[in-house]
Design a protein around this motif. Structure first.
Motif, PDB file in Angstrom:
ATOM      1  N   ASN A 145      14.552   0.541   8.265  1.00 32.36           N
ATOM      2  CA  ASN A 145      14.247   1.012   6.981  1.00 32.36           C
ATOM      3  C   ASN A 145      14.268  -0.232   6.133  1.00 32.36           C
ATOM      4  O   ASN A 145      13.327  -0.442   5.030  1.00 32.36           O
ATOM      5  N   ALA A 146      14.946  -1.318   6.372  1.00 37.34           N
ATOM      6  CA  ALA A 146      15.385  -2.425   5.381  1.00 37.34           C
ATOM      7  C   ALA A 146      14.144  -3.244   5.594  1.00 37.34           C
ATOM      8  O   ALA A 146      13.584  -4.053   4.716  1.00 37.34           O
ATOM      9  N   LEU A 147      13.507  -3.333   6.854  1.00 36.64           N
ATOM     10  CA  LEU A 147      12.642  -4.221   7.054  1.00 36.64           C
ATOM     11  C   LEU A 147      11.261  -3.773   6.539  1.00 36.64           C
ATOM     12  O   LEU A 147      10.656  -4.547   5.721  1.00 36.64           O
ATOM     13  N   VAL A 148      10.909  -2.455   6.424  1.00 34.57           N
ATOM     14  CA  VAL A 148       9.919  -1.737   5.958  1.00 34.57           C
ATOM     15  C   VAL A 148      10.073  -2.096   4.583  1.00 34.57           C
ATOM     16  O   VAL A 148       8.926  -2.312   3.853  1.00 34.57           O
ATOM     17  N   HIS A 149      11.020  -1.749   3.934  1.00 38.88           N
ATOM     18  CA  HIS A 149      11.333  -1.811   2.438  1.00 38.88           C
ATOM     19  C   HIS A 149      10.858  -3.131   2.006  1.00 38.88           C
ATOM     20  O   HIS A 149      10.411  -3.394   0.806  1.00 38.88           O
ATOM     21  N   ALA A 150      11.403  -4.172   2.629  1.00 37.69           N
ATOM     22  CA  ALA A 150      11.144  -5.537   2.092  1.00 37.69           C
ATOM     23  C   ALA A 150       9.677  -5.768   1.884  1.00 37.69           C
ATOM     24  O   ALA A 150       9.093  -6.477   1.052  1.00 37.69           O
ATOM     25  N   TYR A 151       8.971  -5.506   3.035  1.00 36.91           N
ATOM     26  CA  TYR A 151       7.277  -5.526   2.876  1.00 36.91           C
ATOM     27  C   TYR A 151       6.761  -4.654   1.778  1.00 36.91           C
ATOM     28  O   TYR A 151       5.902  -5.188   1.258  1.00 36.91           O
ATOM     29  N   GLN A 152       7.204  -3.580   1.581  1.00 43.10           N
ATOM     30  CA  GLN A 152       6.807  -2.761   0.526  1.00 43.10           C
ATOM     31  C   GLN A 152       7.086  -3.577  -0.978  1.00 43.10           C
ATOM     32  O   GLN A 152       6.295  -3.358  -1.693  1.00 43.10           O
ATOM     33  N   ARG A 153       8.309  -3.988  -0.936  1.00 39.33           N
ATOM     34  CA  ARG A 153       8.493  -4.516  -2.408  1.00 39.33           C
ATOM     35  C   ARG A 153       7.614  -5.780  -2.540  1.00 39.33           C
ATOM     36  O   ARG A 153       7.400  -6.113  -3.764  1.00 39.33           O
ATOM     37  N   ALA A 154       7.269  -6.485  -1.504  1.00 37.33           N
ATOM     38  CA  ALA A 154       6.520  -7.686  -1.573  1.00 37.33           C
ATOM     39  C   ALA A 154       4.991  -7.292  -1.734  1.00 37.33           C
ATOM     40  O   ALA A 154       4.207  -8.414  -1.688  1.00 37.33           O
ATOM     41  N   GLY A 155       4.807  -5.932  -1.823  1.00 39.02           N
ATOM     42  CA  GLY A 155       3.357  -5.537  -1.652  1.00 39.02           C
ATOM     43  C   GLY A 155       2.384  -5.827  -0.582  1.00 39.02           C
ATOM     44  O   GLY A 155       1.154  -5.916  -0.463  1.00 39.02           O
ATOM     45  N   ARG A 156       3.087  -5.913   0.633  1.00 40.52           N
ATOM     46  CA  ARG A 156       2.439  -6.146   1.825  1.00 40.52           C
ATOM     47  C   ARG A 156       2.451  -4.862   2.594  1.00 40.52           C
ATOM     48  O   ARG A 156       1.544  -4.912   3.824  1.00 40.52           O
ATOM     49  N   LEU A 157       2.934  -3.825   2.176  1.00 42.68           N
ATOM     50  CA  LEU A 157       2.989  -2.598   2.916  1.00 42.68           C
ATOM     51  C   LEU A 157       2.514  -1.388   1.602  1.00 42.68           C
ATOM     52  O   LEU A 157       3.119  -1.643   0.623  1.00 42.68           O
ATOM     53  N   ARG A 158       1.897  -0.451   2.013  1.00 44.93           N
ATOM     54  CA  ARG A 158       1.560   0.706   0.916  1.00 44.93           C
ATOM     55  C   ARG A 158       2.825   1.211   0.457  1.00 44.93           C
ATOM     56  O   ARG A 158       4.072   1.502   1.214  1.00 44.93           O
ATOM     57  N   THR A 159       3.092   1.415  -0.810  1.00 47.34           N
ATOM     58  CA  THR A 159       4.201   2.144  -1.382  1.00 47.34           C
ATOM     59  C   THR A 159       4.009   3.460  -1.810  1.00 47.34           C
ATOM     60  O   THR A 159       4.932   4.072  -2.127  1.00 47.34           O
ATOM     61  N   ASP A 160       2.788   3.886  -1.427  1.00 47.99           N
ATOM     62  CA  ASP A 160       2.650   5.438  -1.683  1.00 47.99           C
ATOM     63  C   ASP A 160       2.913   6.461  -0.478  1.00 47.99           C
ATOM     64  O   ASP A 160       2.729   7.736  -0.562  1.00 47.99           O
ATOM     65  N   VAL A 161       3.448   5.816   0.450  1.00 43.81           N
ATOM     66  CA  VAL A 161       3.849   6.358   1.600  1.00 43.81           C
ATOM     67  C   VAL A 161       5.374   6.164   1.645  1.00 43.81           C
ATOM     68  O   VAL A 161       6.044   5.102   1.648  1.00 43.81           O
ATOM     69  N   PRO A 162       6.323   7.300   1.664  1.00 41.08           N
ATOM     70  CA  PRO A 162       7.663   7.235   1.894  1.00 41.08           C
ATOM     71  C   PRO A 162       8.101   6.076   3.178  1.00 41.08           C
ATOM     72  O   PRO A 162       7.579   6.095   4.081  1.00 41.08           O
ATOM     73  N   THR A 163       9.012   5.442   2.794  1.00 40.34           N
ATOM     74  CA  THR A 163       9.532   4.262   3.642  1.00 40.34           C
ATOM     75  C   THR A 163      10.032   5.009   4.840  1.00 40.34           C
ATOM     76  O   THR A 163       9.643   4.568   6.234  1.00 40.34           O
ATOM     77  N   GLU A 164      10.690   6.038   4.837  1.00 38.25           N
ATOM     78  CA  GLU A 164      11.077   6.703   6.025  1.00 38.25           C
ATOM     79  C   GLU A 164      10.043   7.329   6.718  1.00 38.25           C
ATOM     80  O   GLU A 164      10.137   7.236   8.176  1.00 38.25           O
ATOM     81  N   HIS A 165       8.797   7.694   6.344  1.00 36.96           N
ATOM     82  CA  HIS A 165       7.640   8.183   7.200  1.00 36.96           C
ATOM     83  C   HIS A 165       7.134   6.865   7.891  1.00 36.96           C
ATOM     84  O   HIS A 165       6.728   7.023   9.134  1.00 36.96           O
TER      85      HIS A 165
END
Length: 210
Positions: A145-165
């Motif tokens: 979760n921490a790893l994915v969230h870091a990429y989402q915050r940086a705009g490297r992963l989509r944020t319109d999909v829940p991190t948990e998913h």
């Protein structure tokens, strides 16, 4: 009588876990006896039973150590995020962690992946092992979760999909990777990296000729 240091106790415990891991990887859980562990570690039964009262406790210890290694590998990767491409981090950590654990077991990556499958199968008959596995997966979920969230915050992963998913999907990918290594082999880091990159890339639809 000289007092035994904690470092000595820890080293002896690790010696037993390492020996049991090699036995399990070589022979499987059910075909491995405590006598096999005594011989592998070159320790007396009393020395081994001082730390582990049964083979089931050894299985739990081996499984817990594998989880700890994987968890720490991803925790280290999260500290680097998002400097490296996400697919490089995920594929690199998964393959390195499995390869290193196989090396420590004195076997190849496919055989060690098979050992992990045996651990999963044991949870169907051993409630205590199942609980330990649940705890391990929960720890892994938080690290992912921490790893994915870091990429989402940086705009490297989509944020319109829940991190948990995203995390649950990646955990399924990791489990599938282990299963394929155990059953078929040949799943290298490049395969995971290229596949993740392809899945994350949207190909523009072609405009029909007018």
């Amino acid at each position: 009588m000289a007092r035994v240091s904690q470092a000595h106790l820890d080293a002896r415990r690790q010696q037993i876990i390492d020996g049991a891991r090699r036995c399990f990887a070589r022979n499987g859980f059910h075909a491995t006896s405590m006598q096999d562990v005594f011989q592998e570690t070159e320790l007396s039964s009393g020395a081994v039973y001082r730390y582990f009262r049964s083979k089931d406790e050894l299985i739990k210890a081996v499984a817990a150590e594998a989880f700890t290694y994987m968890r720490e590998s991803f925790r280290d990767a999260a500290r680097e995020a998002p400097a490296r491409p996400f697919e490089d981090v995920v594929s690199g950590v998964l393959t390195h962690a499995l390869t290193e654990q196989a090396r420590r077991a004195g076997t190849d990556i496919g055989t060690f992946a098979g050992l992990i499958l045996q651990v999963w199968g044991e949870t169907l008959r051993d409630e205590r092992l199942a609980m330990a596995l649940d705890d391990g997966y929960e720890d892994m979920r938080l690290v992912w979760n921490a790893l994915v969230h870091a990429y989402q915050r940086a705009g490297r992963l989509r944020t319109d999909v829940p991190t948990e998913h995203v995390v649950r999907t990646l955990m399924s990918l990791a489990q599938g990777f282990i299963v394929q290594q155990a059953l078929f082999g040949g799943i290298g880091e490049d395969v995971l990296r290229d596949g993740l990159r392809a899945l994350a890339t949207t190909v523009p639809e072609e405009t029909p000729d007018t």
